[in-house]
Design a protein around this motif. Structure first.
Motif, short mmCIF file in Angstrom:
data_model
loop_
_atom_site.label_atom_id
_atom_site.label_comp_id
_atom_site.label_asym_id
_atom_site.label_seq_id
_atom_site.Cartn_x
_atom_site.Cartn_y
_atom_site.Cartn_z
N THR A 141 0.82 -1.21 0.00
CA THR A 141 0.00 0.00 0.00
C THR A 141 0.86 1.26 0.00
N GLU A 142 1.79 1.35 0.94
CA GLU A 142 2.64 2.54 1.03
C GLU A 142 3.48 2.70 -0.23
N ARG A 143 3.97 1.58 -0.77
CA ARG A 143 4.80 1.66 -1.97
C ARG A 143 3.99 2.15 -3.17
N LEU A 144 2.75 1.71 -3.29
CA LEU A 144 1.91 2.14 -4.41
C LEU A 144 1.55 3.61 -4.30
N VAL A 145 1.25 4.04 -3.07
CA VAL A 145 0.95 5.46 -2.87
C VAL A 145 2.17 6.31 -3.23
N GLU A 146 3.34 5.90 -2.78
CA GLU A 146 4.58 6.61 -3.08
C GLU A 146 4.82 6.64 -4.59
N GLN A 147 4.61 5.50 -5.24
CA GLN A 147 4.82 5.43 -6.69
C GLN A 147 3.86 6.36 -7.43
N ALA A 148 2.58 6.34 -7.03
CA ALA A 148 1.58 7.17 -7.70
C ALA A 148 1.92 8.65 -7.57
N VAL A 149 2.29 9.07 -6.37
CA VAL A 149 2.61 10.48 -6.14
C VAL A 149 3.88 10.87 -6.91
N SER A 150 4.88 9.98 -6.88
CA SER A 150 6.14 10.29 -7.58
C SER A 150 5.95 10.37 -9.08
N GLU A 151 4.91 9.70 -9.61
CA GLU A 151 4.63 9.73 -11.04
C GLU A 151 3.65 10.84 -11.41
N ASN A 161 -8.73 1.96 3.59
CA ASN A 161 -7.46 1.80 4.30
C ASN A 161 -6.31 2.49 3.56
N THR A 162 -6.30 2.38 2.23
CA THR A 162 -5.28 3.06 1.44
C THR A 162 -5.46 4.57 1.53
N GLN A 163 -6.71 5.03 1.60
CA GLN A 163 -6.98 6.45 1.70
C GLN A 163 -6.36 7.05 2.95
N LYS A 164 -6.39 6.32 4.05
CA LYS A 164 -5.79 6.81 5.30
C LYS A 164 -4.28 6.97 5.15
N VAL A 165 -3.64 6.01 4.48
CA VAL A 165 -2.20 6.08 4.25
C VAL A 165 -1.86 7.29 3.39
N ALA A 166 -2.63 7.48 2.31
CA ALA A 166 -2.36 8.58 1.39
C ALA A 166 -2.63 9.94 2.04
N ALA A 167 -3.73 10.04 2.79
CA ALA A 167 -4.09 11.32 3.42
C ALA A 167 -3.05 11.75 4.44
N ALA A 168 -2.40 10.78 5.10
CA ALA A 168 -1.40 11.12 6.12
C ALA A 168 -0.16 11.78 5.53
N ARG A 169 0.07 11.62 4.20
CA ARG A 169 1.26 12.21 3.57
C ARG A 169 1.14 13.72 3.46
N GLY A 170 -0.04 14.20 3.12
CA GLY A 170 -0.25 15.63 2.98
C GLY A 170 0.17 16.22 1.64
N ASP A 171 0.63 15.35 0.69
CA ASP A 171 1.07 15.88 -0.61
C ASP A 171 0.17 15.44 -1.75
N CYS A 172 -1.03 14.96 -1.42
CA CYS A 172 -1.99 14.56 -2.45
C CYS A 172 -3.40 14.64 -1.88
N TYR A 173 -4.38 14.59 -2.75
CA TYR A 173 -5.77 14.61 -2.32
C TYR A 173 -6.31 13.17 -2.42
N ALA A 174 -6.61 12.57 -1.28
CA ALA A 174 -6.99 11.16 -1.25
C ALA A 174 -8.49 11.01 -1.03
N TYR A 175 -9.11 10.23 -1.90
CA TYR A 175 -10.55 9.98 -1.81
C TYR A 175 -10.81 8.48 -1.66
#
Length: 309
Positions: A141-151, A161-175
């Motif tokens: 999950t964390e790796r995919l979120v990182e990959q998506a944002v980096s791309e 569950n993935t939304q919580k991981v993504a929202a905690a980063r603060g550098d993307c809008y997670a739905y």
């Protein structure tokens, strides 16, 4: 009573299912229609105890990676997937309205990604990227979120569950992809149909077993692939093979094809007299036809009297 189990990844989904039940009860009160009491609906949260709970289910309802995991845990149980399309489109439109035409990343199951590619028709002008998630690889999950944002994905649409991981980063809008009452009810209707089909199969199997138990002959039924689907007690006694060993096995492992009369019609009745444990047994194999198609075979066995055969 048939058991239908909904697997939910988040508490909000259980609330939606409660609302669906409430609406059904209200509809029943207004219309005077009786609520169907043939089904017991269980809401199950994803956990390590899931396998033992699903084994007792007649039909399982899930979405995304939970559907894939349910197929792995109970491969012989019907699985109904809750549709994505409406919620996926509504979430994407909302995201674009709030943040503009930023690049969108879909993180989820194969079916979720498949639906995600269809968003190009809903929100033209936005680039869509999809990232395949797997239920049994939490660290992914964390790796995919990182990959998506980096791309370059600034909007992520995913499971709760993935939304919580993504929202905690603060550098993307997670739905988080929501569950609507309409989609839950659609899945429930399909689940009831699957449960009704399974109940009819059980009733037919019980009737067949009663018939097989009442005959004085050994009876074996074979499907179109040549696998044994029924093996009664007389067949067990005559052949010395327990039913638990015979069921799902190929007929050839118990009664080889070369034992039968090869001069009979291909799909008609063939016969043989075999010697099993010093006893002569008359065997007859008859094709079961539907039109011109062979649906399977029925084999009957009868011990020969002294001097017979």
């Amino acid at each position: 009573m048939m058991t239908i189990s909904f697997i939910v990844p988040a508490r909000e989904w259980a609330t939606v299912l409660d609302e669906m039940v409430r609406q059904d009860i209200e509809h029943s009160r207004i219309s005077g229609e009786l609520i169907d009491r043939q089904y017991s609906v269980h809401v199950i949260g994803w956990s390590d105890q899931l396998p033992s709970q699903l084994i007792r289910s007649d039909v399982v309802v899930a979405r995304g990676i939970l559907t894939e995991e349910a197929h792995r845990v109970v491969p012989n149980t019907p699985i109904v997937e809750i549709p994505f399309a409406n919620e996926m489109a509504a979430t994407a439109i909302r995201a674009v309205r709030e943040h503009g035409h930023l690049q969108i990343g879909i993180i989820g199951s194969y079916s979720m990604c498949f639906n995600g590619f269809g968003l190009n028709d809903v929100i033209p002008g936005s680039t869509i990227r999809c990232y395949r998630q797997e239920a049994r690889v939490p660290s992914l999950t964390e790796r995919l979120v990182e990959q998506a944002v980096s791309e370059g994905c600034k909007i992520l649409i995913c499971g709760p569950n993935t939304q919580k991981v993504a929202a905690a980063r603060g550098d993307c809008y997670a739905y988080s992809l929501p569950l609507s009452v309409e989609s839950a009810r659609f899945a429930m209707t399909r689940a009831k149909a699957e449960a009704a089909h399974r109940r009819r199969d059980r009733e037919k199997a019980a009737q067949l077993q009663a018939l097989l138990s009442s005959t004085d002959d050994g009876v074996i039924t074979i499907d179109r692939r040549g696998h044994i689907t029924a093996f009664n007690r007389i067949a067990e006694s005559l052949l010395g093979v327990p039913a638990i060993q015979a069921l799902n096995a190929s007929l050839d492992t118990i009664l080889p094809e070369e034992w039968f009369d090869t001069h009979s019609p291909l799909h008609g009745t063939t016969s043989a007299v075999i010697d099993r444990n010093g006893r002569k047994i008359a065997v007859k194999k008859t094709g079961v036809l539907m039109g011109q198609q062979v649906m399977g075979h029925v084999v009957t066995l009868r011990g020969c009297a002294v001097g017979e055969a």
